[in-house]
Write a protein that holds these residues in place. Structure first.
Motif, PDB file in Angstrom:
ATOM      1  N   SER A 192       5.747   4.545  -8.377  1.00 47.49           N
ATOM      2  CA  SER A 192       5.955   3.516  -9.403  1.00 47.49           C
ATOM      3  C   SER A 192       5.985   2.117  -8.799  1.00 47.49           C
ATOM      4  O   SER A 192       5.390   1.184  -9.349  1.00 47.49           O
ATOM      5  CB  SER A 192       7.273   3.765 -10.143  1.00 47.49           C
ATOM      6  OG  SER A 192       7.246   4.986 -10.811  1.00 47.49           O
ATOM      7  N   GLU A 193       6.668   1.974  -7.669  1.00 46.84           N
ATOM      8  CA  GLU A 193       6.731   0.665  -7.009  1.00 46.84           C
ATOM      9  C   GLU A 193       5.338   0.193  -6.620  1.00 46.84           C
ATOM     10  O   GLU A 193       4.985  -0.972  -6.821  1.00 46.84           O
ATOM     11  CB  GLU A 193       7.629   0.735  -5.781  1.00 46.84           C
ATOM     12  CG  GLU A 193       7.808  -0.607  -5.104  1.00 46.84           C
ATOM     13  CD  GLU A 193       8.764  -0.556  -3.921  1.00 46.84           C
ATOM     14  OE1 GLU A 193       8.886  -1.594  -3.262  1.00 46.84           O
ATOM     15  OE2 GLU A 193       9.366   0.493  -3.660  1.00 46.84           O
ATOM     16  N   ASP A 194       4.529   1.102  -6.100  1.00 50.55           N
ATOM     17  CA  ASP A 194       3.164   0.742  -5.728  1.00 50.55           C
ATOM     18  C   ASP A 194       2.352   0.329  -6.953  1.00 50.55           C
ATOM     19  O   ASP A 194       1.639  -0.669  -6.922  1.00 50.55           O
ATOM     20  CB  ASP A 194       2.493   1.912  -5.013  1.00 50.55           C
ATOM     21  CG  ASP A 194       1.098   1.565  -4.570  1.00 50.55           C
ATOM     22  OD1 ASP A 194       0.965   0.704  -3.671  1.00 50.55           O
ATOM     23  OD2 ASP A 194       0.129   2.128  -5.133  1.00 50.55           O
ATOM     24  N   LYS A 251      -0.083  -9.896  -5.415  1.00 44.73           N
ATOM     25  CA  LYS A 251       0.323  -9.789  -4.017  1.00 44.73           C
ATOM     26  C   LYS A 251       1.314 -10.835  -3.536  1.00 44.73           C
ATOM     27  O   LYS A 251       1.828 -10.720  -2.435  1.00 44.73           O
ATOM     28  CB  LYS A 251      -0.922  -9.855  -3.109  1.00 44.73           C
ATOM     29  CG  LYS A 251      -1.934  -8.784  -3.397  1.00 44.73           C
ATOM     30  CD  LYS A 251      -1.394  -7.413  -3.070  1.00 44.73           C
ATOM     31  CE  LYS A 251      -2.435  -6.354  -3.339  1.00 44.73           C
ATOM     32  NZ  LYS A 251      -1.880  -5.047  -3.545  1.00 44.73           N
ATOM     33  N   SER A 252       1.606 -11.849  -4.316  1.00 43.54           N
ATOM     34  CA  SER A 252       2.503 -12.897  -3.812  1.00 43.54           C
ATOM     35  C   SER A 252       3.898 -12.321  -3.564  1.00 43.54           C
ATOM     36  O   SER A 252       4.308 -11.328  -4.155  1.00 43.54           O
ATOM     37  CB  SER A 252       2.591 -14.049  -4.809  1.00 43.54           C
ATOM     38  OG  SER A 252       3.407 -13.705  -5.909  1.00 43.54           O
ATOM     39  N   GLU A 253       4.622 -12.967  -2.664  1.00 39.20           N
ATOM     40  CA  GLU A 253       5.969 -12.514  -2.323  1.00 39.20           C
ATOM     41  C   GLU A 253       6.865 -12.505  -3.561  1.00 39.20           C
ATOM     42  O   GLU A 253       7.651 -11.580  -3.766  1.00 39.20           O
ATOM     43  CB  GLU A 253       6.551 -13.413  -1.233  1.00 39.20           C
ATOM     44  CG  GLU A 253       7.833 -12.861  -0.638  1.00 39.20           C
ATOM     45  CD  GLU A 253       8.281 -13.657   0.567  1.00 39.20           C
ATOM     46  OE1 GLU A 253       9.489 -13.926   0.630  1.00 39.20           O
ATOM     47  OE2 GLU A 253       7.446 -13.992   1.417  1.00 39.20           O
ATOM     48  N   LYS A 254       6.745 -13.512  -4.399  1.00 38.79           N
ATOM     49  CA  LYS A 254       7.538 -13.595  -5.632  1.00 38.79           C
ATOM     50  C   LYS A 254       7.215 -12.420  -6.543  1.00 38.79           C
ATOM     51  O   LYS A 254       8.106 -11.800  -7.118  1.00 38.79           O
ATOM     52  CB  LYS A 254       7.254 -14.928  -6.336  1.00 38.79           C
ATOM     53  CG  LYS A 254       7.808 -15.026  -7.738  1.00 38.79           C
ATOM     54  CD  LYS A 254       9.334 -15.165  -7.754  1.00 38.79           C
ATOM     55  CE  LYS A 254       9.839 -15.469  -9.147  1.00 38.79           C
ATOM     56  NZ  LYS A 254      10.621 -14.410  -9.732  1.00 38.79           N
ATOM     57  N   LYS A 255       5.944 -12.088  -6.661  1.00 37.96           N
ATOM     58  CA  LYS A 255       5.537 -10.971  -7.525  1.00 37.96           C
ATOM     59  C   LYS A 255       6.053  -9.642  -6.975  1.00 37.96           C
ATOM     60  O   LYS A 255       6.437  -8.762  -7.729  1.00 37.96           O
ATOM     61  CB  LYS A 255       4.014 -10.926  -7.669  1.00 37.96           C
ATOM     62  CG  LYS A 255       3.415 -12.133  -8.347  1.00 37.96           C
ATOM     63  CD  LYS A 255       3.810 -12.205  -9.802  1.00 37.96           C
ATOM     64  CE  LYS A 255       3.117 -13.376 -10.465  1.00 37.96           C
ATOM     65  NZ  LYS A 255       3.461 -13.498 -11.860  1.00 37.96           N
ATOM     66  N   ALA A 262       0.854  -1.187   0.000  1.00 38.88           N
ATOM     67  CA  ALA A 262       0.000   0.000   0.000  1.00 38.88           C
ATOM     68  C   ALA A 262       0.889   1.236   0.000  1.00 38.88           C
ATOM     69  O   ALA A 262       1.911   1.297   0.673  1.00 38.88           O
ATOM     70  CB  ALA A 262      -0.892  -0.007   1.231  1.00 38.88           C
ATOM     71  N   LEU A 263       0.480   2.196  -0.779  1.00 41.98           N
ATOM     72  CA  LEU A 263       1.226   3.443  -0.878  1.00 41.98           C
ATOM     73  C   LEU A 263       1.160   4.185   0.453  1.00 41.98           C
ATOM     74  O   LEU A 263       0.086   4.391   1.008  1.00 41.98           O
ATOM     75  CB  LEU A 263       0.623   4.295  -1.998  1.00 41.98           C
ATOM     76  CG  LEU A 263       1.415   5.497  -2.462  1.00 41.98           C
ATOM     77  CD1 LEU A 263       2.797   5.077  -2.953  1.00 41.98           C
ATOM     78  CD2 LEU A 263       0.680   6.191  -3.588  1.00 41.98           C
ATOM     79  N   ASP A 264       2.308   4.555   0.979  1.00 48.30           N
ATOM     80  CA  ASP A 264       2.395   5.279   2.249  1.00 48.30           C
ATOM     81  C   ASP A 264       2.170   6.765   1.968  1.00 48.30           C
ATOM     82  O   ASP A 264       3.100   7.508   1.674  1.00 48.30           O
ATOM     83  CB  ASP A 264       3.752   5.028   2.893  1.00 48.30           C
ATOM     84  CG  ASP A 264       3.914   5.711   4.239  1.00 48.30           C
ATOM     85  OD1 ASP A 264       2.990   6.430   4.681  1.00 48.30           O
ATOM     86  OD2 ASP A 264       4.984   5.517   4.850  1.00 48.30           O
ATOM     87  N   LYS A 324      10.143  -5.154  -7.453  1.00 49.65           N
ATOM     88  CA  LYS A 324      11.349  -4.426  -7.030  1.00 49.65           C
ATOM     89  C   LYS A 324      12.438  -4.510  -8.090  1.00 49.65           C
ATOM     90  O   LYS A 324      13.133  -3.534  -8.357  1.00 49.65           O
ATOM     91  CB  LYS A 324      11.846  -4.959  -5.693  1.00 49.65           C
ATOM     92  CG  LYS A 324      10.954  -4.540  -4.554  1.00 49.65           C
ATOM     93  CD  LYS A 324      11.480  -4.998  -3.230  1.00 49.65           C
ATOM     94  CE  LYS A 324      10.474  -4.571  -2.162  1.00 49.65           C
ATOM     95  NZ  LYS A 324      10.941  -4.687  -0.839  1.00 49.65           N
ATOM     96  N   ILE A 325      12.584  -5.672  -8.700  1.00 49.51           N
ATOM     97  CA  ILE A 325      13.592  -5.845  -9.750  1.00 49.51           C
ATOM     98  C   ILE A 325      13.253  -4.968 -10.949  1.00 49.51           C
ATOM     99  O   ILE A 325      14.122  -4.273 -11.491  1.00 49.51           O
ATOM    100  CB  ILE A 325      13.707  -7.321 -10.162  1.00 49.51           C
ATOM    101  CG1 ILE A 325      14.327  -8.137  -9.025  1.00 49.51           C
ATOM    102  CG2 ILE A 325      14.526  -7.472 -11.444  1.00 49.51           C
ATOM    103  CD1 ILE A 325      14.225  -9.632  -9.195  1.00 49.51           C
ATOM    104  N   ILE A 326      11.996  -4.966 -11.351  1.00 47.43           N
ATOM    105  CA  ILE A 326      11.568  -4.123 -12.474  1.00 47.43           C
ATOM    106  C   ILE A 326      11.852  -2.662 -12.173  1.00 47.43           C
ATOM    107  O   ILE A 326      12.398  -1.928 -12.997  1.00 47.43           O
ATOM    108  CB  ILE A 326      10.068  -4.339 -12.776  1.00 47.43           C
ATOM    109  CG1 ILE A 326       9.835  -5.732 -13.357  1.00 47.43           C
ATOM    110  CG2 ILE A 326       9.541  -3.257 -13.718  1.00 47.43           C
ATOM    111  CD1 ILE A 326       8.387  -6.145 -13.414  1.00 47.43           C
ATOM    112  N   LEU A 327      11.495  -2.235 -10.983  1.00 44.51           N
ATOM    113  CA  LEU A 327      11.694  -0.843 -10.605  1.00 44.51           C
ATOM    114  C   LEU A 327      13.176  -0.474 -10.587  1.00 44.51           C
ATOM    115  O   LEU A 327      13.559   0.588 -11.076  1.00 44.51           O
ATOM    116  CB  LEU A 327      11.061  -0.571  -9.246  1.00 44.51           C
ATOM    117  CG  LEU A 327      11.024   0.886  -8.837  1.00 44.51           C
ATOM    118  CD1 LEU A 327      10.225   1.708  -9.838  1.00 44.51           C
ATOM    119  CD2 LEU A 327      10.426   1.029  -7.459  1.00 44.51           C
ATOM    120  N   GLU A 328      14.012  -1.347 -10.052  1.00 42.52           N
ATOM    121  CA  GLU A 328      15.452  -1.077 -10.032  1.00 42.52           C
ATOM    122  C   GLU A 328      15.999  -0.932 -11.448  1.00 42.52           C
ATOM    123  O   GLU A 328      16.811  -0.053 -11.713  1.00 42.52           O
ATOM    124  CB  GLU A 328      16.191  -2.190  -9.298  1.00 42.52           C
ATOM    125  CG  GLU A 328      16.002  -2.164  -7.800  1.00 42.52           C
ATOM    126  CD  GLU A 328      16.554  -3.398  -7.113  1.00 42.52           C
ATOM    127  OE1 GLU A 328      17.261  -4.214  -7.767  1.00 42.52           O
ATOM    128  OE2 GLU A 328      16.272  -3.563  -5.923  1.00 42.52           O
TER     129      GLU A 328
END
Length: 83
Positions: free
Chosen positions: A54-56, A64-68, A2-4, A73-77
């Motif tokens: 963007s990450e959100d 929502k899965s941990e893998k997803k 969730a976006l903070d 995070k990898i895509i964003l990096e």
């Protein structure tokens, strides 16, 4: 994820303060070096906001899965230099 919103709001307020400082520094004839330091600080603050948003967005598109979430995070990096 969730976006903070509070964190985003605080970062945007800081960026606004830095932009105001740039305006005052220019008006008072401050040195270009000091002005550029403030401009870069404001730019970095806005970049961080863009990364959080963007990450959100990527996370919610992938699921929502941990893998997803790790994939997000990898895509964003990999693409953060484009922001």
């Amino acid at each position: 994820m969730a976006l903070d919103l509070e964190s985003i709001h605080i970062r945007l307020q800081k960026a606004q303060g830095q932009i105001g400082a740039v305006d005052r520094m220019i008006a008072s004839g401050d040195s270009a070096e000091r002005i550029l330091v403030q401009i870069n600080a404001a730019k970095a603050a806005l970049h961080k906001v863009a990364l959080l948003v963007s990450e959100d967005a990527i996370s919610s598109m992938l699921g929502k899965s941990e893998k997803k979430q790790e994939d997000a995070k990898i895509i964003l990096e990999r693409f953060s230099s484009l922001l």
